[in-house]
Scaffold this motif. Structure first.
Motif, short mmCIF file in Angstrom:
data_model
loop_
_atom_site.label_atom_id
_atom_site.label_comp_id
_atom_site.label_asym_id
_atom_site.label_seq_id
_atom_site.Cartn_x
_atom_site.Cartn_y
_atom_site.Cartn_z
N MET A 61 0.84 -1.21 0.00
CA MET A 61 0.00 0.00 0.00
C MET A 61 0.87 1.26 0.00
N MET A 62 1.96 1.24 0.77
CA MET A 62 2.86 2.40 0.76
C MET A 62 3.50 2.58 -0.60
N ASP A 63 3.88 1.48 -1.24
CA ASP A 63 4.43 1.57 -2.60
C ASP A 63 3.43 2.28 -3.52
N PHE A 64 2.19 1.86 -3.44
CA PHE A 64 1.15 2.46 -4.29
C PHE A 64 0.98 3.95 -3.98
N TYR A 65 0.87 4.31 -2.70
CA TYR A 65 0.66 5.71 -2.34
C TYR A 65 1.84 6.58 -2.77
N PHE A 66 3.05 6.13 -2.49
CA PHE A 66 4.21 6.94 -2.86
C PHE A 66 4.36 7.04 -4.37
N LEU A 67 4.06 5.96 -5.07
CA LEU A 67 4.14 6.01 -6.53
C LEU A 67 3.13 7.01 -7.09
N MET A 68 1.92 6.99 -6.57
CA MET A 68 0.90 7.94 -7.04
C MET A 68 1.28 9.37 -6.69
N LEU A 69 1.83 9.58 -5.49
CA LEU A 69 2.28 10.92 -5.13
C LEU A 69 3.37 11.41 -6.09
N ILE A 70 4.31 10.54 -6.40
CA ILE A 70 5.39 10.93 -7.31
C ILE A 70 4.84 11.23 -8.70
N VAL A 71 3.97 10.39 -9.21
CA VAL A 71 3.42 10.61 -10.55
C VAL A 71 2.68 11.94 -10.61
N LEU A 76 2.90 17.88 -11.87
CA LEU A 76 2.65 19.26 -11.48
C LEU A 76 3.93 20.09 -11.51
N ALA A 77 5.04 19.51 -11.04
CA ALA A 77 6.31 20.23 -11.04
C ALA A 77 6.79 20.50 -12.46
N ILE A 78 6.63 19.53 -13.34
CA ILE A 78 7.02 19.73 -14.73
C ILE A 78 6.16 20.80 -15.37
N TYR A 79 4.87 20.76 -15.11
CA TYR A 79 3.97 21.76 -15.69
C TYR A 79 4.39 23.16 -15.25
N GLU A 80 4.69 23.31 -13.95
CA GLU A 80 5.12 24.62 -13.47
C GLU A 80 6.47 25.02 -14.07
N ASN A 89 5.82 35.21 -19.31
CA ASN A 89 6.89 36.03 -18.73
C ASN A 89 8.27 35.43 -18.98
N LYS A 90 8.46 34.74 -20.09
CA LYS A 90 9.73 34.07 -20.31
C LYS A 90 10.91 35.03 -20.52
N ASP A 91 10.63 36.30 -20.88
CA ASP A 91 11.69 37.28 -21.09
C ASP A 91 11.94 38.12 -19.85
N ARG A 92 11.48 37.70 -18.70
CA ARG A 92 11.61 38.47 -17.47
C ARG A 92 13.04 38.40 -16.93
N ASP A 93 13.28 39.20 -15.91
CA ASP A 93 14.58 39.18 -15.24
C ASP A 93 14.65 37.93 -14.36
N LYS A 94 15.61 37.06 -14.59
CA LYS A 94 15.71 35.78 -13.88
C LYS A 94 16.04 35.96 -12.40
N LYS A 95 16.61 37.09 -12.00
CA LYS A 95 16.91 37.29 -10.58
C LYS A 95 15.62 37.51 -9.79
N ASP A 96 14.68 38.20 -10.38
CA ASP A 96 13.42 38.47 -9.67
C ASP A 96 12.49 37.27 -9.69
N ASN A 97 12.50 36.50 -10.75
CA ASN A 97 11.57 35.38 -10.90
C ASN A 97 12.29 34.22 -11.59
N PRO A 98 13.04 33.41 -10.83
CA PRO A 98 13.85 32.35 -11.45
C PRO A 98 12.97 31.23 -12.01
N ASP A 99 13.62 30.34 -12.77
CA ASP A 99 12.92 29.22 -13.40
C ASP A 99 12.72 28.04 -12.44
N THR A 100 13.17 28.15 -11.20
CA THR A 100 13.04 27.02 -10.28
C THR A 100 11.58 26.81 -9.90
N VAL A 101 11.27 25.57 -9.56
CA VAL A 101 9.91 25.17 -9.21
C VAL A 101 9.71 25.36 -7.71
N THR A 102 8.49 25.65 -7.30
CA THR A 102 8.21 25.85 -5.87
C THR A 102 8.53 24.58 -5.08
#
Length: 185
Positions: A61-71, A76-80, A89-102
């Motif tokens: 059950m933990m395998d299933f839950y963690f797998l679903m969480l990861i999927v 969601l992380a890739i979409y962001e 806003n792809k031409d924005r200043d990277k210092k103010d709004n970097p490409d890193t995911v939350t």
């Protein structure tokens, strides 16, 4: 083959004690004998009793839950990440709004990856103590599991730092599309 099957049938009719060595011996049988062993009433009864215990069921059950969480959270992380790189806003200043995911998405990915890493490490250690480490190394399922763990950690780190590939958005897009197929395996 028939003589070996008859010997196995006689052995299993004696209902040997179900120890770790018994299961290891069943796993190491040739395929044609393993098929006969699994359908024997004694082996089915022993396997049913082992599978119905709480601990193995909890692990599955933990395998299933963690797998679903990861999927879900990987998607969601890739979409962001794609939205930050290719959005309006792809031409924005990277210092103010970097490409890193939350971090909320990435924390779930790191926790899920750590769970599967711990699970594989326990399996490796267990087989190494039984002298069966070679079986773990050449098992295709374990190779896929290790690829899954590496992909989750690698791309989580890339999405967190945005420095590995020099900010190349094309590398990010192609790499995450390819890695999604590995996660879905």
């Amino acid at each position: 083959r028939q003589n070996a099957q008859k010997c196995l049938k006689l052995y299993l009719k004696a209902e040997p004690r179900a120890t770790a060595d018994f299961f290891l011996a069943l796993q190491s049988l040739p395929e044609f004998l393993r098929e006969h062993a699994v359908v024997s009433p004694h082996v089915r009864k022993v396997l049913d009793s082992k599978v119905s215990k709480r601990f193995p069921t909890m692990i599955l059950m933990m395998d299933f839950y963690f797998l679903m969480l990861i999927v879900v959270f990987y998607r969601l992380a890739i979409y962001e990440g794609v939205k930050r790189r290719y959005g309006e806003n792809k031409d924005r200043d990277k210092k103010d709004n970097p490409d890193t995911v939350t971090y909320q998405y990435l924390i779930i990915l790191f926790v899920g990856g750590s769970y599967f890493l711990l699970r594989e490490a326990v399996q490796m250690i267990s087989l190494a103590f039984q002298g069966q480490f070679k079986d773990w190394v050449f098992d295709l399922t374990n190779i896929l599991d290790v690829m899954f763990i590496v992909v989750v950690f690698f791309w989580s780190i890339v999405m967190q730092t945005d420095t590995f590939y020099g900010g190349d958005s094309e590398f990010f897009r192609v790499g995450t599309a390819f890695s999604t197929s590995i996660i879905w395996m």
